[in-house]
Design an enzyme around this catalytic site. Structure first.
Site, PDB file in Angstrom:
ATOM      1  N   ASN A   1       0.870  -1.175   0.000  1.00 43.76           N
ATOM      2  CA  ASN A   1       0.000   0.000   0.000  1.00 43.76           C
ATOM      3  C   ASN A   1       0.908   1.227   0.000  1.00 43.76           C
ATOM      4  OD1 ASN A   1      -1.847   2.038   0.414  1.00 43.76           O
ATOM      5  ND2 ASN A   1      -2.322   1.462   2.522  1.00 43.76           N
ATOM      6  N   TRP A   2       1.016   1.898  -1.156  1.00 44.03           N
ATOM      7  CA  TRP A   2       1.918   3.045  -1.260  1.00 44.03           C
ATOM      8  C   TRP A   2       1.396   4.264  -0.495  1.00 44.03           C
ATOM      9  CZ3 TRP A   2       3.648   3.446  -7.121  1.00 44.03           C
ATOM     10  CH2 TRP A   2       4.364   2.288  -7.464  1.00 44.03           C
ATOM     11  N   LYS A   3       0.123   4.230  -0.120  1.00 40.16           N
ATOM     12  CA  LYS A   3      -0.524   5.379   0.525  1.00 40.16           C
ATOM     13  C   LYS A   3      -0.349   6.616  -0.366  1.00 40.16           C
ATOM     14  CE  LYS A   3      -0.258   3.231   5.033  1.00 40.16           C
ATOM     15  NZ  LYS A   3      -0.206   3.425   6.489  1.00 40.16           N
TER      16      LYS A   3
ATOM     17  N   HIS B   1      -9.761   0.983   4.943  1.00 44.02           N
ATOM     18  CA  HIS B   1      -8.479   1.144   5.623  1.00 44.02           C
ATOM     19  C   HIS B   1      -8.677   2.053   6.822  1.00 44.02           C
ATOM     20  CE1 HIS B   1      -4.339   2.384   6.399  1.00 44.02           C
ATOM     21  NE2 HIS B   1      -3.970   1.300   5.755  1.00 44.02           N
TER      22      HIS B   1
ATOM     23  N   GLU C   1      -7.139   4.472   7.966  1.00 44.74           N
ATOM     24  CA  GLU C   1      -6.970   5.897   7.698  1.00 44.74           C
ATOM     25  C   GLU C   1      -8.212   6.485   7.029  1.00 44.74           C
ATOM     26  OE1 GLU C   1      -2.196   5.148   7.383  1.00 44.74           O
ATOM     27  OE2 GLU C   1      -3.318   5.547   5.549  1.00 44.74           O
TER      28      GLU C   1
ATOM     29  N   GLU D   1      -5.514  -5.104  10.458  1.00 45.21           N
ATOM     30  CA  GLU D   1      -4.510  -4.102  10.755  1.00 45.21           C
ATOM     31  C   GLU D   1      -4.787  -3.477  12.125  1.00 45.21           C
ATOM     32  OE1 GLU D   1      -3.147  -1.929   6.809  1.00 45.21           O
ATOM     33  OE2 GLU D   1      -5.213  -1.463   7.317  1.00 45.21           O
TER      34      GLU D   1
ATOM     35  N   GLY E   1       2.355   2.103  10.835  1.00 40.73           N
ATOM     36  CA  GLY E   1       3.281   3.209  10.701  1.00 40.73           C
ATOM     37  C   GLY E   1       3.951   3.639  11.988  1.00 40.73           C
TER      38      GLY E   1
ATOM     39  N   SER F   1       3.237  -2.403  10.178  1.00 36.84           N
ATOM     40  CA  SER F   1       4.704  -2.358  10.278  1.00 36.84           C
ATOM     41  C   SER F   1       5.346  -3.694   9.928  1.00 36.84           C
ATOM     42  CB  SER F   1       5.138  -1.896  11.686  1.00 36.84           C
ATOM     43  OG  SER F   1       4.648  -0.595  11.967  1.00 36.84           O
TER      44      SER F   1
ATOM     45  N   GLY G   1       2.922  -1.381   4.303  1.00 35.02           N
ATOM     46  CA  GLY G   1       2.930   0.051   4.082  1.00 35.02           C
ATOM     47  C   GLY G   1       4.282   0.560   3.640  1.00 35.02           C
ATOM     48  N   GLY G   2       5.026   1.175   4.563  1.00 30.49           N
ATOM     49  CA  GLY G   2       6.286   1.830   4.226  1.00 30.49           C
ATOM     50  C   GLY G   2       7.290   0.938   3.522  1.00 30.49           C
TER      51      GLY G   2
END
Length: 264
Positions: free
Chosen positions: A27-29, A116, A118, A187, A193, A229, A250-251
């Site tokens: 997920n590049w966000k 998600h 967010e 999640e 994150g 994470s 994610g990251g």
């Protein structure tokens, strides 16, 4: 062959089958640019060609909508599939700023994230809306990845299973046939994150509860991913759990080598 040898072989076969079923989804966000994406995508292609990851693990990326055309072109000759990070519950009409599932299908999207954390927290998306989005995606042949998870306060209050059951209820109400075409991603909000990760045992406990709910609804084989994470250093211990079928990353998905090593 002894009974011990037979048991070992069966265990190895089961592990091999699970590896083949692993889904590692990035997920590049809200990250990326045409130039940065071009390098990342080229590095992903090179990494796959050089065997950084297990060939049997399946990789996917969910990217910002403006870059779907670029990603589709770059990945069309690879085994990596792609998708979007959100979708409208509506198919067309006066919904300024929305992107429909039909539009995603035009870019050959396989996946779309719905619900998600967010989106739930920053855009006030409720459980019913998440289910409506999942249904809209299915109608157009795009696989929804339904995200669920609890906050730290909810975990500390012992409400994990209650919260996730509530989040899943409208999706389960769509029926077994629809459920079987989805993916669920657990999640824990407190681990997204933050650098904190649920222990494999904590994650497995929740995944087992999700699996039980899906099985009771007639969809026992739905993939259930863990997100929070995830990186190459902790992926193997998570994937060793019986009800964890892959990861929503994610990251680490913004670094080609690290992302691919999660599925190694």
């Amino acid at each position: 062959m002894s009974q011990t040898d037979s048991s070992t072989t069966k265990s190895q076969d089961a592990a091999s089958q699970k590896l083949k079923a692993l889904l590692v989804m990035g997920n590049w966000k809200m990250n990326g640019s045409l130039a940065a994406n071009a390098k990342l995508l080229a590095d992903l292609r090179t990494g796959l060609a050089e065997g950084v990851a297990e060939a049997s693990a399946h990789f996917a990326v969910c990217v910002p909508a403006p870059y779907l055309a670029q990603v589709a072109e770059a990945l069309k000759a690879t085994e990596i599939t792609w998708g979007a990070q959100d979708v409208s519950a509506r198919d067309a009409g006066a919904y300024t700023g929305e992107v429909s599932a039909a539009m995603l299908k035009d870019f050959a999207c396989t996946w779309v994230l719905v619900g998600h954390s967010e989106r739930r927290s920053m855009h006030a998306e409720g459980d019913e809306l998440v289910a409506e989005k999942a249904k809209a995606a299915l109608i157009r042949g795009v696989t929804p990845v339904v995200c669920v998870g609890e906050s730290l306060a909810e975990r500390d209050a012992g409400q994990v299973h209650e919260v996730i059951a509530k989040q899943l209820a409208p999706v389960i109400a769509l029926g077994a046939e629809s459920l079987r075409q989805m993916v669920v991603a657990y999640e824990p909000v407190w681990a997204i994150g933050t650098g904190r990760t649920a222990t494999p045992e904590q994650a497995q406990e929740v995944h087992a509860g999700i699996r039980q709910a899906l099985s009771a609804a007639g969809a026992p084989d739905v993939k259930v991913l863990y997100g929070g994470s995830v990186k190459s250093s902790n992926a193997a211990s998570l994937f060793a759990m019986p009800d964890i079928d892959g990861a929503l990353v994610g990251g680490a998905s913004l670094m080609a080598d690290e992302f691919l090593r999660i599925g190694a």
